[in-house]
Design a protein around this motif. Structure first.
Motif, PDB file in Angstrom:
ATOM      1  N   ARG B 340       0.840  -1.197   0.000  1.00  0.00           N
ATOM      2  CA  ARG B 340       0.000   0.000   0.000  1.00  0.00           C
ATOM      3  C   ARG B 340       0.867   1.236   0.000  1.00  0.00           C
ATOM      4  O   ARG B 340       1.822   1.330   0.775  1.00  0.00           O
ATOM      5  CB  ARG B 340      -0.844   0.010   1.269  1.00  0.00           C
ATOM      6  N   TYR B 341       0.547   2.208  -0.856  1.00  0.00           N
ATOM      7  CA  TYR B 341       1.235   3.503  -0.816  1.00  0.00           C
ATOM      8  C   TYR B 341       0.363   4.466  -0.037  1.00  0.00           C
ATOM      9  O   TYR B 341      -0.844   4.553  -0.277  1.00  0.00           O
ATOM     10  CB  TYR B 341       1.476   4.039  -2.233  1.00  0.00           C
ATOM     11  N   VAL B 342       0.969   5.205   0.879  1.00  0.00           N
ATOM     12  CA  VAL B 342       0.226   6.204   1.633  1.00  0.00           C
ATOM     13  C   VAL B 342       0.878   7.576   1.417  1.00  0.00           C
ATOM     14  O   VAL B 342       2.045   7.775   1.756  1.00  0.00           O
ATOM     15  CB  VAL B 342       0.215   5.861   3.147  1.00  0.00           C
ATOM     16  N   ASP B 343       0.116   8.462   0.804  1.00  0.00           N
ATOM     17  CA  ASP B 343       0.574   9.843   0.643  1.00  0.00           C
ATOM     18  C   ASP B 343       0.312  10.552   1.964  1.00  0.00           C
ATOM     19  O   ASP B 343      -0.835  10.721   2.364  1.00  0.00           O
ATOM     20  CB  ASP B 343      -0.213  10.499  -0.495  1.00  0.00           C
ATOM     21  N   CYS B 344       1.374  10.963   2.634  1.00  0.00           N
ATOM     22  CA  CYS B 344       1.207  11.533   3.981  1.00  0.00           C
ATOM     23  C   CYS B 344       1.279  13.055   3.975  1.00  0.00           C
ATOM     24  O   CYS B 344       1.379  13.676   5.038  1.00  0.00           O
ATOM     25  CB  CYS B 344       2.273  10.961   4.908  1.00  0.00           C
ATOM     26  N   SER B 345       1.230  13.658   2.783  1.00  0.00           N
ATOM     27  CA  SER B 345       1.471  15.102   2.719  1.00  0.00           C
ATOM     28  C   SER B 345       0.383  15.915   3.429  1.00  0.00           C
ATOM     29  O   SER B 345       0.598  17.080   3.738  1.00  0.00           O
ATOM     30  CB  SER B 345       1.622  15.551   1.265  1.00  0.00           C
ATOM     31  N   LYS B 346      -0.760  15.303   3.703  1.00  0.00           N
ATOM     32  CA  LYS B 346      -1.837  16.030   4.398  1.00  0.00           C
ATOM     33  C   LYS B 346      -1.956  15.623   5.872  1.00  0.00           C
ATOM     34  O   LYS B 346      -2.873  16.043   6.567  1.00  0.00           O
ATOM     35  CB  LYS B 346      -3.189  15.763   3.699  1.00  0.00           C
ATOM     36  N   GLU B 347      -1.084  14.765   6.325  1.00  0.00           N
ATOM     37  CA  GLU B 347      -1.154  14.303   7.721  1.00  0.00           C
ATOM     38  C   GLU B 347      -0.782  15.437   8.677  1.00  0.00           C
ATOM     39  O   GLU B 347       0.020  16.306   8.336  1.00  0.00           O
ATOM     40  CB  GLU B 347      -0.179  13.132   7.939  1.00  0.00           C
ATOM     41  N   PRO B 348      -1.334  15.419   9.878  1.00  0.00           N
ATOM     42  CA  PRO B 348      -0.984  16.471  10.849  1.00  0.00           C
ATOM     43  C   PRO B 348       0.386  16.225  11.477  1.00  0.00           C
ATOM     44  O   PRO B 348       0.903  15.107  11.459  1.00  0.00           O
ATOM     45  CB  PRO B 348      -2.072  16.319  11.907  1.00  0.00           C
ATOM     46  N   LEU B 349       0.969  17.304  11.997  1.00  0.00           N
ATOM     47  CA  LEU B 349       2.231  17.229  12.737  1.00  0.00           C
ATOM     48  C   LEU B 349       1.926  17.632  14.182  1.00  0.00           C
ATOM     49  O   LEU B 349       1.810  18.816  14.486  1.00  0.00           O
ATOM     50  CB  LEU B 349       3.249  18.193  12.122  1.00  0.00           C
ATOM     51  N   PRO B 350       1.776  16.661  15.070  1.00  0.00           N
ATOM     52  CA  PRO B 350       1.260  17.001  16.404  1.00  0.00           C
ATOM     53  C   PRO B 350       2.298  17.521  17.400  1.00  0.00           C
ATOM     54  O   PRO B 350       1.914  17.991  18.477  1.00  0.00           O
ATOM     55  CB  PRO B 350       0.682  15.664  16.897  1.00  0.00           C
ATOM     56  N   TYR B 351       3.589  17.463  17.063  1.00  0.00           N
ATOM     57  CA  TYR B 351       4.610  17.765  18.076  1.00  0.00           C
ATOM     58  C   TYR B 351       4.426  19.129  18.741  1.00  0.00           C
ATOM     59  O   TYR B 351       4.474  19.244  19.975  1.00  0.00           O
ATOM     60  CB  TYR B 351       6.007  17.664  17.456  1.00  0.00           C
ATOM     61  N   GLY B 352       4.208  20.180  17.929  1.00  0.00           N
ATOM     62  CA  GLY B 352       4.109  21.528  18.483  1.00  0.00           C
ATOM     63  C   GLY B 352       2.984  21.641  19.506  1.00  0.00           C
ATOM     64  O   GLY B 352       3.185  22.133  20.623  1.00  0.00           O
ATOM     65  N   GLU B 353       1.828  21.139  19.137  1.00  0.00           N
ATOM     66  CA  GLU B 353       0.687  21.226  20.051  1.00  0.00           C
ATOM     67  C   GLU B 353       0.901  20.374  21.300  1.00  0.00           C
ATOM     68  O   GLU B 353       0.566  20.773  22.421  1.00  0.00           O
ATOM     69  CB  GLU B 353      -0.597  20.797  19.329  1.00  0.00           C
ATOM     70  N   GLN B 354       1.475  19.193  21.105  1.00  0.00           N
ATOM     71  CA  GLN B 354       1.747  18.329  22.256  1.00  0.00           C
ATOM     72  C   GLN B 354       2.716  19.009  23.222  1.00  0.00           C
ATOM     73  O   GLN B 354       2.535  18.978  24.444  1.00  0.00           O
ATOM     74  CB  GLN B 354       2.330  16.993  21.779  1.00  0.00           C
TER      75      GLN B 354
END
Lengths: 391, 391
Positions: B340-354
């Protein structure tokens, strides 16, 4: 194995999945696929189903030992290069029957001795059980013949010392077919590119050799490290060959190595993971091998080679380009100017012809004897020095 | 550097090539690109040009030290997570001017002390020169503030011991932004997949971190291993973080490590290659880093992560899919069922909020302190134990 219809279907599916690397699968006899405890279906072969020599026959050769399906691609390579297959011998009747179906014109010898004493035969090709290969090779060389053997070609440092001694005495060729280079078109092409300076001076190689296990198709010896020599000796021998070949190293040390059976407690003498770090006089290397190719991969393993140079890098996706192009033999070259994809599926495979010519001319164009043994020596040392893993 | 027009054009080209990883490049002030001896143009940033917090401000923060362009993505992460940037300090006027152009509303403090003594500020973010980061972090924690720092966050085992001691005493957060995981969407996604059991039990990770050198854009400290801590301490700290994170190891040993300067004799205190082999209580690892990304690659480095599990494997092509899809953040998952290919370009980056929430709630959801230090400890030990390479 239970003979329920379900198991049978699953077995056939597993076997076919394991054999997906064989281009000419449909030409293989069904018996080959139906002998799960006797033969290992080839992971690396590129057998085309072609039987006749592509070139006029220059040498006559024979086969002794059919225990790994690699034998078919070994035979094809020699035939392509101008060898005429005369006879073969195998202890196992079912393996012999499968071979005869594939090569009906080839004589079945009654004993190994019959082949060794046949003056017409110049080369013996073998894919016997790994720990029996070197002793066979010694007998072959002592009978004045050259020897081409499946990897691992030698399973202990003691065997290696003996093989080296007899090879030096007899001046015969002892060629190990490291097929992940010699029979992979993209890897052959990479050799040309590197030689031509396409990526400057090579600094390091990374070779990954994941394999599908297919336990139901494997004979008993497959699970016994005494017989296959350990996972690094066995499957990583390809990567040691490529490391030496691409860096051009003529001396190298094993910096560290690890082996273990991390997920197959039902086979206590098996090893399912191994890795090693190398340093040579012309570059560094890292190697990882394992038996964890999942069923969802369309072929037996996503083999990769990365060659890092001072002026660029090459990546080879040997068998599959996950999420990308069809087939195998994919080469990606990035240099100071651009990224280039090279489809290597039409490239030639020169090993067979080079070996046949070496036999005729007493040269070493296919692979130097020194290189052949050094690759194996490194693999054997890494195997011996490897720390035992448990996680 | 000669100021010929040709050199100037080449410099701008090199700089832009090095900055290609910055999505919001066009929003960066030209001064930033024109200060070759003062700032390192970010390799890993994903700065979007967004200045306003995405969430209502929860904390106030400041910046001290702008010596690496990573500072922009560090600031963006905190702003996205609900941080309000109040003030900054930098010794270097040109770096300060560039920062002010990007964040005109932010107060320029007259000294580090002014920030440390500002009671309103809860977090200090820094990308100072690597060997000055830990001493700064100690001062920040002693002033009752949390600290988020570019990698390498600590450049010696002595610094690490001091940071651990002060962190324990003060209970402040010392967070190292290992951006190749925390700010790479595909790597974040891989974390979710692995946690959900997508590839079974993780056996091993391979992390490759090639970088483009762009020597003309680099300040003097870039070439001095005393300042950046050595190539393994510096760029491989990302890969140690990922190794621990994906295997879940809480203890690990450096099996072997190597470093060297194999092709840059003009910079005798530089290291251009390093690698390391690891073994932990939950899996193995291999890491390679280098400064050999060729100019023909469209971004600063073809960063890869391979995660081998008992039931499948994941490959992440972090920044580029050579010969394949556009952009970065590519994830390829192969399991027992399919590829399976997963395009992750729209995934969130949670580090800052965490991180912002951790500061408010005194939790450690972004990264445990233990993990943060252990990743650095391993990198520092590997750097210290590394054998010196010459080829």
């Amino acid at each position: 194995m239970k003979n329920t219809s379900l198991n049978r279907r699953k077995f056939v599916k597993d076997t076919l999945a394991g054999a997906a690397g064989i281009a000419g699968l449909t030409t293989l006899p069904l018996d080959l696929l139906a002998a799960p405890n006797k033969i290992i279906v080839s992971e690396e072969s590129t057998t085309s189903g072609e039987v006749r020599p592509s070139l006029p026959p220059k040498i006559k050769f024979a086969v002794i030992g059919l225990n790994h399906g690699h034998i078919y691609s070994q035979v094809e390579a020699v035939i392509r290069g101008g060898g005429q297959l005369i006879s073969f011998y195998a202890k196992e009747d079912d393996l012999a029957a499968a071979f005869t179906k594939k090569y009906p014109q080839v004589k079945k010898a009654r004993s190994e001795k019959e082949i060794l004493e046949d003056k017409a035969i110049q080369l013996v090709v073998s894919a016997s059980i790994p720990d029996e290969r070197a002793p066979l090779g010694v007998r072959v060389m002592r009978h004045g013949k050259d020897f081409m053997v499946d990897k691992p070609g030698i399973t202990s440092l003691e065997q290696l010392a003996e093989v080296r001694r007899v090879q030096k005495e007899t001046k015969r060729i002892y060629s190990i077919m490291y097929s992940e280079r010699l029979e992979n078109k993209a890897t052959v092409k990479a050799g040309e590119l590197v030689k031509a300076g396409a990526i400057g001076k090579v600094i390091q190689t990374i070779g990954l050799g994941p394999h599908r296990m297919n336990p139901k198709t494997r004979p008993d010896w497959f699970f016994d490290r005494q017989r296959f020599g350990g996972i690094i000796c066995d499957i990583a021998s390809h990567q040691f060959d490529q490391y030496l070949y691409f860096t051009g190293s003529t001396q190298a040390d094993v910096v560290a190595a690890q082996v273990g059976n991390v997920n197959h407690p039902q086979y206590p003498k098996f090893e399912d993971f191994g890795d090693a770090m190398l340093r040579g006089n012309k570059g560094m290397g890292y190697i990882r091998v394992d038996w964890f190719t999942p069923d969802g991969l369309k072929t037996w393993g996503d083999g990769r080679l990365t060659i890092l140079g001072t002026e660029g890098f090459i990546e080879i996706r040997k068998n599959i380009d996950i999420g990308g192009r069809e087939g195998g033999n994919h080469l990606f070259l990035t240099d100071q100017k651009e990224m280039r994809y090279v489809d290597c599926s039409k490239e030639p495979l020169p090993y067979g012809e080079q070996l046949v010519n070496d036999i005729v001319n007493r040269t070493e164009t296919a692979m130097t004897q020194e290189h052949c043994f050094l690759a194996t020596e490194l693999a054997l040392k890494a195997q011996q020095q490897a720390k035992s893993i448990s996680i």
